[in-house]
Enzyme design. Sequence first.
Site, PDB file in Angstrom:
ATOM      1  N   LYS A  62       0.861  -1.172   0.083  1.00 44.31           N
ATOM      2  CA  LYS A  62      -0.159   0.022   0.117  1.00 44.31           C
ATOM      3  C   LYS A  62       0.922   1.478   0.021  1.00 44.31           C
ATOM      4  O   LYS A  62       0.487   2.225  -0.778  1.00 44.31           O
ATOM      5  CB  LYS A  62      -1.001  -0.127   1.235  1.00 44.31           C
ATOM      6  CG  LYS A  62      -2.024  -1.253   1.211  1.00 44.31           C
ATOM      7  CD  LYS A  62      -2.918  -1.249   2.431  1.00 44.31           C
ATOM      8  CE  LYS A  62      -3.906  -2.180   2.164  1.00 44.31           C
ATOM      9  NZ  LYS A  62      -4.563  -2.244   3.650  1.00 44.31           N
ATOM     10  N   SER A  77      -0.677   0.803   5.854  1.00 43.06           N
ATOM     11  CA  SER A  77      -0.993   0.018   7.093  1.00 43.06           C
ATOM     12  C   SER A  77      -1.983  -1.205   6.839  1.00 43.06           C
ATOM     13  O   SER A  77      -2.751  -0.997   5.889  1.00 43.06           O
ATOM     14  CB  SER A  77      -1.686   0.951   8.245  1.00 43.06           C
ATOM     15  OG  SER A  77      -1.431   0.261   9.592  1.00 43.06           O
ATOM     16  N   ASP A  78      -1.816  -2.274   7.600  1.00 43.94           N
ATOM     17  CA  ASP A  78      -2.671  -3.316   7.259  1.00 43.94           C
ATOM     18  C   ASP A  78      -2.936  -4.151   8.504  1.00 43.94           C
ATOM     19  O   ASP A  78      -2.074  -4.150   9.462  1.00 43.94           O
ATOM     20  CB  ASP A  78      -2.330  -4.223   6.100  1.00 43.94           C
ATOM     21  CG  ASP A  78      -3.547  -5.384   5.699  1.00 43.94           C
ATOM     22  OD1 ASP A  78      -4.126  -4.821   4.867  1.00 43.94           O
ATOM     23  OD2 ASP A  78      -3.605  -6.218   6.013  1.00 43.94           O
ATOM     24  N   SER A  79      -4.239  -4.765   8.620  1.00 42.47           N
ATOM     25  CA  SER A  79      -4.319  -5.547   9.732  1.00 42.47           C
ATOM     26  C   SER A  79      -4.975  -7.104   9.461  1.00 42.47           C
ATOM     27  O   SER A  79      -5.596  -7.215   8.457  1.00 42.47           O
ATOM     28  CB  SER A  79      -5.299  -5.034  11.088  1.00 42.47           C
ATOM     29  OG  SER A  79      -4.857  -3.681  11.532  1.00 42.47           O
TER      30      SER A  79
END
Length: 201
Positions: A62, A77-79
């Site tokens: 991203k 950011s990622d989760s």
Amino acid sequence: MSHRLGGEGIVLASTSASRKAMLESAGVQFTARSPAVDERALEAEMAGAEAGEIAQALAAAKAAAITDAGDRLVLGSDSLVEAGGRRFDKPRTRAEAAEHLRFFSGQVMTLHSAAALARGGRIVWIGSDHARLQVRDLSEGFIEAYLDAEWPAVAACVGVFRIEGPGVNLFRSIAGDQFTVLGMPLLQVLAALRDEGVLPA
């Protein structure tokens, strides 16, 4: 958007309300943009990898996807959520959201949150963290009432919850950093922004 710290600011490669709120509260100036990343395709390529590694790869993808930000840093950011040996993505339908919640009931959910910074499409920093959330036993009545109130807002939430809202009712206990649970290892991000000279040390 805050204009207190960080000069011209950074680019946030996300339209997540919780991530924007975290940066705003911390006084970081930013512009939010949606990155063109096929998350499911990247996850498929990394089949068999640890969830934390996948979260880091998605965050980096991203951040690197926005290449026209000049010298400004881009934050991705990622989760990802793991429970009972399975990895879960965002629910695509209300029925799938209910299915996820039934599976989570009584389980320990591990939430992996990662972040990455890029400049000119090149990754300059990656960080990650995880939290463990004990889901209480959820009745069918609770699940239906919860989704009546929270769907479709939680369609954008891995784990089918907004911890800053009614989603807190899913849990018996939480072990981990509050910002990680919100979807970004914010303290690590702020330290990296200071190291990069974007924020005052």
